[in-house]
Motif scaffolding. Structure first.
Motif, PDB file in Angstrom:
ATOM      1  N   HIS A 185     -45.431   5.526   1.375  1.00 42.95           N
ATOM      2  CA  HIS A 185     -44.008   4.769   1.902  1.00 42.95           C
ATOM      3  C   HIS A 185     -44.293   3.341   1.038  1.00 42.95           C
ATOM      4  O   HIS A 185     -45.018   2.994   0.230  1.00 42.95           O
ATOM      5  CB  HIS A 185     -44.226   4.558   3.124  1.00 42.95           C
ATOM      6  CG  HIS A 185     -44.494   5.947   4.017  1.00 42.95           C
ATOM      7  ND1 HIS A 185     -43.352   6.710   4.097  1.00 42.95           N
ATOM      8  CD2 HIS A 185     -45.213   6.209   4.602  1.00 42.95           C
ATOM      9  CE1 HIS A 185     -43.681   7.461   5.035  1.00 42.95           C
ATOM     10  NE2 HIS A 185     -45.003   7.574   5.167  1.00 42.95           N
ATOM     11  N   CYS A 220     -37.853   1.986   4.226  1.00 43.37           N
ATOM     12  CA  CYS A 220     -38.680   2.343   3.389  1.00 43.37           C
ATOM     13  C   CYS A 220     -38.308   2.484   2.056  1.00 43.37           C
ATOM     14  O   CYS A 220     -36.845   2.650   1.975  1.00 43.37           O
ATOM     15  CB  CYS A 220     -39.243   3.606   4.044  1.00 43.37           C
ATOM     16  SG  CYS A 220     -40.363   4.706   2.797  1.00 43.37           S
ATOM     17  N   GLU A 222     -39.610   3.743  -0.590  1.00 45.68           N
ATOM     18  CA  GLU A 222     -40.264   4.746  -1.544  1.00 45.68           C
ATOM     19  C   GLU A 222     -39.939   6.367  -0.963  1.00 45.68           C
ATOM     20  O   GLU A 222     -40.168   6.490   0.135  1.00 45.68           O
ATOM     21  CB  GLU A 222     -41.808   4.541  -1.554  1.00 45.68           C
ATOM     22  CG  GLU A 222     -42.630   5.643  -2.450  1.00 45.68           C
ATOM     23  CD  GLU A 222     -42.702   5.030  -4.012  1.00 45.68           C
ATOM     24  OE1 GLU A 222     -42.571   4.074  -4.433  1.00 45.68           O
ATOM     25  OE2 GLU A 222     -42.226   6.070  -4.750  1.00 45.68           O
ATOM     26  N   CYS A 224     -40.186   9.490   0.446  1.00 44.09           N
ATOM     27  CA  CYS A 224     -41.378   9.959   1.445  1.00 44.09           C
ATOM     28  C   CYS A 224     -40.833  11.231   2.263  1.00 44.09           C
ATOM     29  O   CYS A 224     -41.558  11.763   2.743  1.00 44.09           O
ATOM     30  CB  CYS A 224     -42.005   9.010   2.080  1.00 44.09           C
ATOM     31  SG  CYS A 224     -40.709   8.130   3.257  1.00 44.09           S
ATOM     32  N   HIS A 228     -36.505  10.268   4.400  1.00 40.43           N
ATOM     33  CA  HIS A 228     -36.804   8.861   3.941  1.00 40.43           C
ATOM     34  C   HIS A 228     -35.675   7.770   4.268  1.00 40.43           C
ATOM     35  O   HIS A 228     -35.868   6.605   4.536  1.00 40.43           O
ATOM     36  CB  HIS A 228     -37.112   8.843   2.440  1.00 40.43           C
ATOM     37  CG  HIS A 228     -36.742   7.741   1.635  1.00 40.43           C
ATOM     38  ND1 HIS A 228     -37.524   6.746   1.601  1.00 40.43           N
ATOM     39  CD2 HIS A 228     -35.766   7.585   0.744  1.00 40.43           C
ATOM     40  CE1 HIS A 228     -37.098   5.700   0.811  1.00 40.43           C
ATOM     41  NE2 HIS A 228     -36.118   6.249   0.354  1.00 40.43           N
TER      42      HIS A 228
HETATM   43 CU1  CUA Z   1     -41.102   6.159   4.048  1.00 38.67          CU
HETATM   44 CU2  CUA Z   1     -39.471   6.416   2.470  1.00 38.67          CU
END
Ligand code: CUA
Length: 405
Positions: A185, A220, A222, A224, A228
């Motif tokens: 993340h 977040c 990134e 994921c 996300h």
């Molecule tokens: Cu955790 Cu995108």
């Protein structure tokens, strides 16, 4: 009477869930590093890099375009005079970019070092105190915040674990220790600091300092998995006294109404909530007697920390060997649930109605979330489904809403 009850219930909350909402509420925006020294440092570096690149781009592409148009071949033109080499020009276009890149590189490295937690420690100690340390654990798809020493320097402060909404005191250096329970993340509070990757089996760190009280958005950053985009969080920056009161509240027992007491039994029993969630001392509660052991929380917490590290390694092993992942999940600690402004990692405003909907159909609200997944596992493997009656659900909502310092 109901209205009066509602007013009393609100007055009884030690934390005002909606306080400080208005000051800094706005859409998260990259070019908005105004909340503190770290964000300002990052934004300045970003802006200088960006504008240097814009100027270089415009000059180089402009010269290219000018040459292509001004000196293009026209019918009947003779071949222009041919030149080879131009020493001053070649020295210039070697030296200028070298100076630029070296300068920006050296400055970037200096900024990088300033983002290391050592800077926060030095800053705090210059004022004769210690920085606040908060562990953030990334889970698919929510954030866990753990404070082992929430009031630095105070010996008997309570252990604090919360989710998706962290509270910090204003003008205090905060060191974030970033861990992941599953995949990569990225931790980002646009107005304060970030981004920093959150990587399984590894602890990354960063720090920030908020100069103004208020609510700051986090996200977040990134990709994921499924939810996300719904892995948001909030940072509530409080006056020190308000923050300390919030921390102290974690050690205070919560007074429960009759409804909420029935809700506690649902939480520990039919609702299966306690399988993954914690409320107050209920991580060490004996479901047979309903008794909790307050001091057990630290032990549970330490055990959990070790388990988390171990599990991150096991998960990697599972991925390598193709084994099924474990079927019990860590879930948000709900001890200060009544202080939260949101549900489902920033997806819904928290109120009794949204909580009711969330418990009934979490997957309908946030597809892919683990609460639905675990319910399905219970249903298929253990032939047991948490089908709550409307009354049970109502009691459970009362119980959860009552939680909070
Ligand atoms: Cu955790 Cu995108």
């Amino acid at each position: 009477l109901a209205l009066l009850g509602g007013i009393l219930a609100l007055a009884g909350l030690g934390c005002d869930a909606n306080a400080h909402q208005s000051i800094l509420s706005s859409t998260p925006w990259t070019l908005d590093g105004v909340g503190g020294p770290v964000a300002r440092e990052q934004l300045l570096l970003f802006n200088v890099l960006l504008w240097t690149m814009v100027i270089v781009f415009v000059l180089v592409e402009g010269a290219l375009l000018y040459a292509a148009i001004r000196f293009r071949r026209k019918p009947g033109d003779p071949l222009p005079p041919q030149t080879h080499g131009h020493t001053p020009l070649e020295i210039a276009w070697t030296i200028v970019p070298t100076i630029l890149i070296l300068g920006l590189g050296v400055w970037s490295v200096i900024v990088l070092f300033k983002l290391e937690p050592g800077e926060a420690i030095a800053l705090a100690r210059a004022e004769g105190r210690e920085p606040l340390r908060v562990e953030a654990v990334g889970h698919q798809w929510w954030w866990e915040f753990r404070y082992e020493d929430p009031i630095p320097g105070s010996a008997d402060d309570a252990l604090v674990t919360t989710a998706n909404e962290m509270r910090v005191p204003v003008n205090t250096p905060v060191i974030m220790e970033l861990k992941s329970d599953d995949v990569i993340h990225s931790f980002w509070i646009p107005k304060l600091a970030g981004k920093q990757d959150v990587v399984p089996t590894k602890t990354n760190s960063m720090w920030f300092l908020a100069e103004e009280t208020g609510m700051y958005y986090g996200q977040c950053a990134e990709f994921c998995g499924t939810a996300h985009a719904q892995m948001k969080f909030r940072v509530h920056v409080l006056e020190e006294a308000d923050y300390n009161a919030w921390v102290d509240g974690f050690a205070e027992p919560v007074e429960l109404s009759a409804e909420a007491s029935r809700g506690q039994l649902v939480f520990l029993g039919d609702g299966q909530c306690v399988t993954c969630h914690t409320v107050g001392a209920s991580d060490t509660v004996n479901p047979a007697t309903g008794e909790g052991v307050q001091h057990g929380r630290m032990q549970t917490y330490i055990a959990y920390t070790k388990w988390l590290d171990k599990r991150a390694h096991e998960r990697l092993e599972d991925v390598r060997t193709g084994n099924e992942p474990p079927t019990a999940f860590a879930a948000p600690n709900l001890t200060d649930f009544g202080c939260r402004t949101t549900l489902g990692a920033g997806l819904l405003d928290r109120n009794r109605e949204s909580l009711r909907q969330w418990i009934r159909d979490p997957d309908g609200i946030k597809p892919g979330n683990r609460m639905s997944e675990l319910a399905a596992i219970y249903q298929t493997r253990l032939d047991h489904r948490a089908d709550l009656t409307e009354t049970q659900l109502g009691d459970l909502v009362e119980y959860l809403s009552a939680q909070g310092p």
